[in-house]
Write a protein that holds these residues in place. Structure first.
Motif, PDB file in Angstrom:
ATOM      1  N   UNK A 124       0.760  -1.351   0.130  1.00  0.00           N
ATOM      2  CA  UNK A 124       0.072   0.009   0.020  1.00  0.00           C
ATOM      3  C   UNK A 124       0.965   1.196  -0.021  1.00  0.00           C
ATOM      4  N   UNK A 125       0.302   2.263  -0.221  1.00  0.00           N
ATOM      5  CA  UNK A 125       0.986   3.552  -0.424  1.00  0.00           C
ATOM      6  C   UNK A 125       0.964   4.641   0.654  1.00  0.00           C
ATOM      7  N   UNK A 160      -5.374   3.213   0.392  1.00  0.00           N
ATOM      8  CA  UNK A 160      -6.283   2.534   0.213  1.00  0.00           C
ATOM      9  C   UNK A 160      -5.881   0.898   0.179  1.00  0.00           C
ATOM     10  N   UNK A 161      -6.915   0.070   0.736  1.00  0.00           N
ATOM     11  CA  UNK A 161      -6.756  -1.264   1.030  1.00  0.00           C
ATOM     12  C   UNK A 161      -5.600  -1.536   1.937  1.00  0.00           C
ATOM     13  N   UNK A 162      -5.248  -0.781   2.872  1.00  0.00           N
ATOM     14  CA  UNK A 162      -4.066  -1.077   3.962  1.00  0.00           C
ATOM     15  C   UNK A 162      -4.502  -2.185   4.982  1.00  0.00           C
ATOM     16  N   UNK A 163      -5.875  -2.344   5.022  1.00  0.00           N
ATOM     17  CA  UNK A 163      -6.437  -3.399   5.768  1.00  0.00           C
ATOM     18  C   UNK A 163      -5.919  -4.781   5.558  1.00  0.00           C
ATOM     19  N   UNK A 199      -6.330   2.354  10.774  1.00  0.00           N
ATOM     20  CA  UNK A 199      -7.723   2.539  11.209  1.00  0.00           C
ATOM     21  C   UNK A 199      -8.487   2.622   9.999  1.00  0.00           C
ATOM     22  N   UNK A 200      -9.750   2.216   9.952  1.00  0.00           N
ATOM     23  CA  UNK A 200     -10.574   2.414   8.643  1.00  0.00           C
ATOM     24  C   UNK A 200     -11.109   3.797   8.653  1.00  0.00           C
ATOM     25  N   UNK A 201     -11.318   4.237   7.129  1.00  0.00           N
ATOM     26  CA  UNK A 201     -12.271   5.541   7.174  1.00  0.00           C
ATOM     27  C   UNK A 201     -13.236   4.934   6.268  1.00  0.00           C
ATOM     28  N   UNK A 202     -14.667   5.211   6.407  1.00  0.00           N
ATOM     29  CA  UNK A 202     -15.618   4.884   5.628  1.00  0.00           C
ATOM     30  C   UNK A 202     -16.054   6.123   4.804  1.00  0.00           C
ATOM     31  N   UNK A 203     -15.944   5.588   3.381  1.00  0.00           N
ATOM     32  CA  UNK A 203     -16.534   6.841   2.698  1.00  0.00           C
ATOM     33  C   UNK A 203     -17.708   6.903   2.472  1.00  0.00           C
ATOM     34  N   UNK A 210     -10.216   2.778   2.126  1.00  0.00           N
ATOM     35  CA  UNK A 210      -9.101   3.675   2.461  1.00  0.00           C
ATOM     36  C   UNK A 210      -9.056   3.863   4.072  1.00  0.00           C
ATOM     37  N   UNK A 211      -7.860   4.249   4.600  1.00  0.00           N
ATOM     38  CA  UNK A 211      -7.518   4.020   5.955  1.00  0.00           C
ATOM     39  C   UNK A 211      -6.416   5.221   6.130  1.00  0.00           C
ATOM     40  N   UNK A 212      -6.286   5.244   7.659  1.00  0.00           N
ATOM     41  CA  UNK A 212      -5.381   5.803   8.104  1.00  0.00           C
ATOM     42  C   UNK A 212      -4.301   5.020   8.885  1.00  0.00           C
ATOM     43  N   UNK A 213      -2.919   5.124   8.610  1.00  0.00           N
ATOM     44  CA  UNK A 213      -1.871   4.466   9.034  1.00  0.00           C
ATOM     45  C   UNK A 213      -1.033   5.160   9.850  1.00  0.00           C
TER      46      UNK A 213
END
Lengths: 399, 382
Positions: A124-125, A160-163, A199-203, A210-213
């Motif tokens: 992931x980026x 994106x898709x860090x989970x 931590x998830x971010x729901x759009x 997407x997520x916070x890392x």
């Protein structure tokens, strides 16, 4: 000038089409990415293409690319779009992979490239931060040298898709005193390292993509740095221009226009199919014509690349026009399905809490509104379309 | 997949470019369009001597044997200079009818004359009531003996004043808007009963309204098959659309370059106005409109010899893109030049006017969007 395909290229198209027909996983057919259950659904097609040697069309053969011409890559993308296969996630194959084989050491290439190809490692980026979006170079995540390690602290976002990810490539500040772009390094981080939290971010459409890392005293070996210390911006820019080139999505949009026309023939508007409504038909015609022009702009860019020019500044045009077309496509689809755009279609991650037993409306209407909402993002990510205009103004027009 | 030009094509471009740069600077053109004739026979001869009038014709008739790409190159370069000499009417339209509809005798009589600069043809198709519908033909051609008698009124015939021959669409059968029953004739201007009223157009060209009063022509003046002329007309007009798309691309390029240069030098509030982001993004949009227009011009040029269905779709797509982009670039170029952009003495207005008239020629954006949508919907049968 000639845009016809040679017999060999037509044979290649046939080969690709047959391969997809025979090998695309049955349980994924007709499913969009929003309906994927989890990691395995994303990876299934990747692994099949990896076994075939087709997963990284643009890579040089020495690193495992198939050695295709730009025309073959174009044909391959068209055939995948035609069959509506799952998209190969770009973070490994299109982003960090080319950075590693362009700027990495032999050890780094040996360590990472095979696992990107096989799908063993999901990347992931780690670029954007809460305070560094369009102004990416103002990022604040720090990597402080401690012997043979960096200690990373900070927060990345929109990841994106860090989970599902195993590794993340991070832009971090290694020199606080240098001018903005000069104190940044490009560092690879194993997500299992202590101190990394996702931590998830729901759009707004309901998706969890997407997520916070977060990084809290994360210790990473110095050997995980790509390129020289404080020279990471070179890698960052290189990656962004590669990212933009793929972002036009011409082949997928062509398939999308076909779908839109099919559903507008199925939808009734009084006595007639919706496609016969002059206002609607006009919107579709304008979209299709813009897409035709963009297709030729992309072909011109590919021809330029084949002639030895890298993905150039045209890639900003491809990004702006390509995403504009993607947005209009979802907007027209939403308009076309009328009331049945309203029902909410739960995403894979919600199926435990939201039932999806009764699915109202025709198949093609499912998730039309959600797709429209989610697609607002395409003009924002990968360098917003306003930033792309700044790039063209400065680099092409010299303003 | 190849978007490069051959060495011959590059030489061709250079020679047109040299002619335009050398003999067609803005002041000369501005003086030329204000003369009575509105064109220069010396220029026409110079164009002939460069071989350009023979570009699309077979070598046996004195031509260069070129194809759509050669026409595209020439038209783009002529567009950069806003050349007013009647290349499109004579070579692309008149020549197109001769190549696709002419007999061996027609070709022998007219093509060498065109190539040498001795023949100017104008295409008389539009009618006062017909808007952009090529099948709306009220001008009649009645059978009379072995020939025909043509009567009626053709509107805004570009290059009418310069022409010595007209290609005329006329109805030989059917109702006024029927697709069937249209025939195409090659009529000398000197024929008895042909009358022209000449005038300048806003973009510096010359045109005529032409009336035909019981003009008697022989059977040999028929181009193509009687009653079945519409497909021929559509084909030649689609080729002309590709050609004016290229002309427009040349004009757009000049407008964009001029505008960017101006915004780099014009200072207000102590800085070049090109430093303002709102103007930068406007110029980027102009640039993207231009690039998309180049792309669609390549597309239509390369599809002219495909099936009728594909060719028509390609031509309408191009006409829509070119029409929209031409208006956008033209309007914004004027806007960014401010008051100076409004003046006759600056070239910007001249390019804007030509681009606007190109949108009108052979059907505007609205017309071609409808045509494209109709053609596109045909695909449901497939």
């Amino acid at each position: 000038m000639d845009v016809s395909f040679s017999p060999a290229e037509e044979a290649f198209r046939h080969e690709v089409r047959s391969f997809i027909a025979e090998n695309y996983p049955k349980h994924l057919r007709g499913k969009s990415r929003g309906e994927f259950g989890g990691r395995e659904d994303f990876l299934a097609w990747h692994r099949i293409l990896a076994d075939k040697g087709w997963v990284a069309p643009a890579w040089p053969t020495q690193y495992g690319g198939p050695g295709w011409t730009s025309t073959q890559r174009y044909i391959f993308a068209e055939e995948c779009a035609r069959a509506e296969t799952a998209i190969i996630l770009p973070f490994g194959v299109n982003m960090v992979g080319p950075v590693i084989y362009t700027f990495g050491t032999e050890e780094q290439k040996k360590e990472h490239l095979p696992k990107i190809l096989s799908g063993e490692v999901w990347w992931c980026q780690g670029y954007s931060e809460p305070g560094a979006g369009s102004d990416l170079a103002s990022l604040k995540t720090t990597a402080v040298r401690d012997g043979d390690h960096y200690i990373i602290n900070g927060q990345k976002t929109w990841t994106t898709l860090a989970q599902f990810a195993d590794w993340i490539f991070v832009l971090a500040r290694t020199d606080k005193n240098a001018k903005q772009q000069e104190g940044i390094s490009f560092i690879l981080v194993d997500m299992k390292t202590p101190g990394v939290t996702v931590r998830p971010i729901i759009t707004m459409d309901g998706a969890h993509e997407v997520n916070e890392v977060w990084f809290e005293d994360v210790r990473v070996p110095v050997t995980n740095r790509i390129g020289e210390e404080n020279k990471g911006w070179t890698c960052a820019k290189f990656l962004l221009s590669h990212e933009r080139a793929g972002i036009a999505g011409v082949a997928r949009s062509k398939r999308g226009v076909q779908r839109l026309k099919d559903l507008a023939r199925a939808e009734r508007d009084g006595e007639n199919p919706l496609i016969a409504d002059p206002d609607f038909a006009r919107g579709v015609a304008e979209l299709e014509i813009d897409l035709t022009a963009l297709e030729y702009t992309e072909l011109r860019t590919l021809a330029g690349e084949a002639a030895g020019k890298g993905p150039g500044l045209e890639s900003s045009i491809l990004k702006i026009k390509g995403t504009d077309i993607q947005q209009r496509l979802t907007e027209l689809t939403l308009d076309a399905v009328a009331y049945y755009g309203m029902p909410y279609r739960p995403y894979g991650h919600e199926l435990e809490t939201l039932t999806n037993e009764y699915v109202p409306g025709p198949d093609y209407s499912h998730g039309a509104a959600q797709s429209y909402f989610l697609t607002r993002r395409v003009a924002i990510y990968g360098g917003s379309n306003e930033i792309q205009r700044n790039i063209i103004a400065k680099m092409v027009l010299g303003l | 997949m190849d978007f490069s030009f051959t060495e011959e094509q590059t030489l061709l471009r250079n020679s047109v470019n040299k002619f335009v740069a050398g003999q067609y600077d803005f002041d000369k053109r501005r003086a030329l369009i204000k003369t009575e004739a509105g064109w220069s026979k010396a220029n026409w001869q110079a164009i002939a001597e460069l071989g350009l009038l023979g570009a699309p014709f077979a070598e046996e008739h004195g031509g260069l044997g070129g194809g759509p790409v050669e026409t595209m190159i020439i038209m783009e370069e002529l567009g950069r200079g806003l050349v007013v000499e009647p290349y499109l009417p004579t070579v692309v339209l008149g020549g197109g009818f001769l190549r696709h509809g002419g007999t061996a005798a027609h070709k022998l009589e007219h093509i060498p004359a065109i190539v040498e600069g001795q023949r100017v043809i104008a295409f008389a198709y539009a009618e006062p009531q017909g808007r952009y519908n090529l099948a709306d033909v009220a001008v009649s051609a009645k059978k009379s003996g072995s020939g025909f008698t043509i009567s009626g009124h053709k509107a805004v015939v570009i290059a009418g004043p310069q022409a010595d021959h007209f290609v005329v669409t006329a109805r030989t059968a059917g109702g006024q808007r029927d697709a069937k029953g249209i025939s195409v004739f090659l009529v000398p201007k000197s024929a008895k009963g042909v009358a022209t009223r000449d005038y300048p157009t806003v973009d510096g060209l010359r045109a005529s309204d032409v009336t035909f009063e019981n003009v008697a022509v022989g059977a040999e003046s028929l181009l193509g098959e009687a009653d079945h002329g519409l497909p021929l007309v559509e084909r030649v007009v689609d080729e002309a659309i590709a050609a004016i798309s290229a002309e427009a691309v040349g004009a757009m390029k000049v407008l964009n370059d001029t505008t960017v240069e101006y915004c780099k030098t014009r200072k207000q509030f102590g800085v070049p106005i090109g430093k303002f982001q709102v103007l930068q993004h406007r110029m980027v949009d102009m640039f993207m409109n231009y690039e998309q227009s180049v792309s669609i011009t390549y597309m239509v040029t390369l599809k002219l010899d495909e099936s009728d269905h594909e060719r028509k779709k390609a031509a309408s797509a191009a006409k829509v893109q070119i029409g929209k982009a031409g208006r956008f670039i033209g309007q914004q170029a004027v806007q960014l030049h401010g008051g100076m952009g409004m003046t006759d003495e600056l070239n910007v207005g001249h390019y804007f006017k030509r681009l606007t008239m190109i949108d009108t020629m052979f059907g505007n954006v609205d017309h071609h969007l409808k045509r494209y949508a109709a053609l596109s919907d045909d695909a449901k049968a497939a």
